[in-house]
Design an enzyme around this catalytic site. Structure first.
Site, PDB file in Angstrom:
ATOM      1  CG  LEU A  96      -1.784  -1.153   1.166  1.00 18.77           C
ATOM      2  CD1 LEU A  96      -2.875  -1.115   2.731  1.00 18.77           C
ATOM      3  CD2 LEU A  96      -2.955  -0.940   0.250  1.00 18.77           C
ATOM      4  CB  SER A  97       0.099   4.869  -0.732  1.00 18.34           C
ATOM      5  OG  SER A  97      -0.840   5.131   0.045  1.00 18.34           O
ATOM      6  CD  GLU A  98       1.488   6.956   2.775  1.00 20.80           C
ATOM      7  OE1 GLU A  98       2.223   7.780   1.983  1.00 20.80           O
ATOM      8  OE2 GLU A  98       0.591   6.679   2.411  1.00 20.80           O
ATOM      9  CB  THR A  99       2.209  -0.211   6.193  1.00 15.97           C
ATOM     10  OG1 THR A  99       1.754  -0.800   5.231  1.00 15.97           O
ATOM     11  CG2 THR A  99       1.920  -1.206   7.248  1.00 15.97           C
ATOM     12  CG  HIS A 158      -3.857   7.939   3.454  1.00 11.29           C
ATOM     13  ND1 HIS A 158      -2.526   8.074   2.858  1.00 11.29           N
ATOM     14  CD2 HIS A 158      -4.240   7.120   3.806  1.00 11.29           C
ATOM     15  CE1 HIS A 158      -2.529   6.641   2.760  1.00 11.29           C
ATOM     16  NE2 HIS A 158      -3.305   6.082   3.028  1.00 11.29           N
TER      17      HIS A 158
END
Length: 278
Positions: A43-46, A75
């Site tokens: 994902l774009s961020e974890t 986000h």
């Protein structure tokens, strides 16, 4: 095994925003384990929730992309706050959370079901030089005269924010991903016609492992843009930005200046809960 959540952010409809993976109780994980899991989720961020080290904070957050750790991102902040609350987290102050992260302490407020974070101070701001404008024009495949203005907007990610004349021009962009050069995080925005659901259209292009991708909905970029537009009276004290349209998402970012602070808000939907073997 530890608790795990996946939250869709800047949307009130699951699958329409920007997802973030959240690992709870991550205080015994190493940086290497966190980075490996972030690569795996893709994902774009974890993010990883840990006990705070600052007594003013409710929790500490570490934020990873698939290739790097970020001191702050928007986000993931809202999605992690929602996950923390859903798992029974109780803030020290009602309707206000304090997140500790690499960028320092970030306030998050609750307004009904909607969460909003206080935009952190910009680490770098001001107009970019003409040489940078030329690179951005080539990378975005627009005429240099189509760029109304461009400014440094670094608040964790090293954003360069670019203003175009209209939302239509923003949505028409077909960037050259090989031409961004030394600018890893580029955001572009333009106004919608008056009277619509959203006031601005935003797109974000980011470098992940040497490949430029478009981010669906980006809190840190919208925070930085608001810190430019509202003081300059280009935008009103409260407005809505749309993002993710070209990716078939329906992101909505709610901006408001209140008591001298700019708040970046959005709806959040917990879509997945369970446990992860970390």
């Amino acid at each position: 095994m530890r608790a795990f959540s996946q939250v869709d952010v800047f949307t009130d409809e699951f699958l329409s925003g920007n997802p973030v993976a959240v690992v709870h109780g991550a205080d015994d994980l190493t940086t290497g384990q966190m980075a490996a899991f972030a690569r795996w989720t893709n994902l774009s961020e974890t993010t990883f929730l840990l006990p705070p080290t600052d007594p003013a904070a409710d929790y500490r957050l570490r934020i990873f992309t698939t290739s790097r750790e970020l001191p702050f991102a928007g986000h993931p902040t809202l999605g992690s706050a929602r996950a923390w609350l859903e798992r029974g987290g109780t803030p020290k102050t009602a309707d206000r959370l304090v997140q500790e992260c690499g960028a320092g302490l970030v306030a998050v407020r609750r307004d009904g079901d909607r969460l909003a974070f206080a935009a952190p101070p910009l680490r770098r701001s001001g107009p970019v030089p003409p040489s940078t404008m030329d690179v951005l024009a080539v990378a975005l495949r627009v005429d240099p005269g189509d760029i109304l203005a461009a400014r440094w907007a670094e608040n964790g990610p090293a954003w360069v924010a670019v203003q175009l004349a209209s939302a239509e021009a923003v949505l028409a962009l077909d960037p050259d991903p090989t031409a961004f050069g030394e600018y890893p995080d580029v955001g572009v925005f333009g106004p919608h016609p008056p009277g619509g659901e959203a006031d601005f259209e935003v797109r974000a292009f980011v470098d992940e492992d040497g490949t430029f991708v478009e981010d669906p909905v980006t809190g840190s970029l919208n925070a930085a843009i608001a810190q430019w537009l509202i003081p300059a009276a280009v935008a009103p004290a409260a407005y809505v930005a749309a993002q993710g349209t070209k990716l078939h998402r329906r992101g909505r970012v709610h901006i408001e200046r209140s008591d001298g602070e700019i708040w970046v808000g959005g709806d959040t939907v917990v879509g997945i809960t369970g446990h992860v073997a970390l």
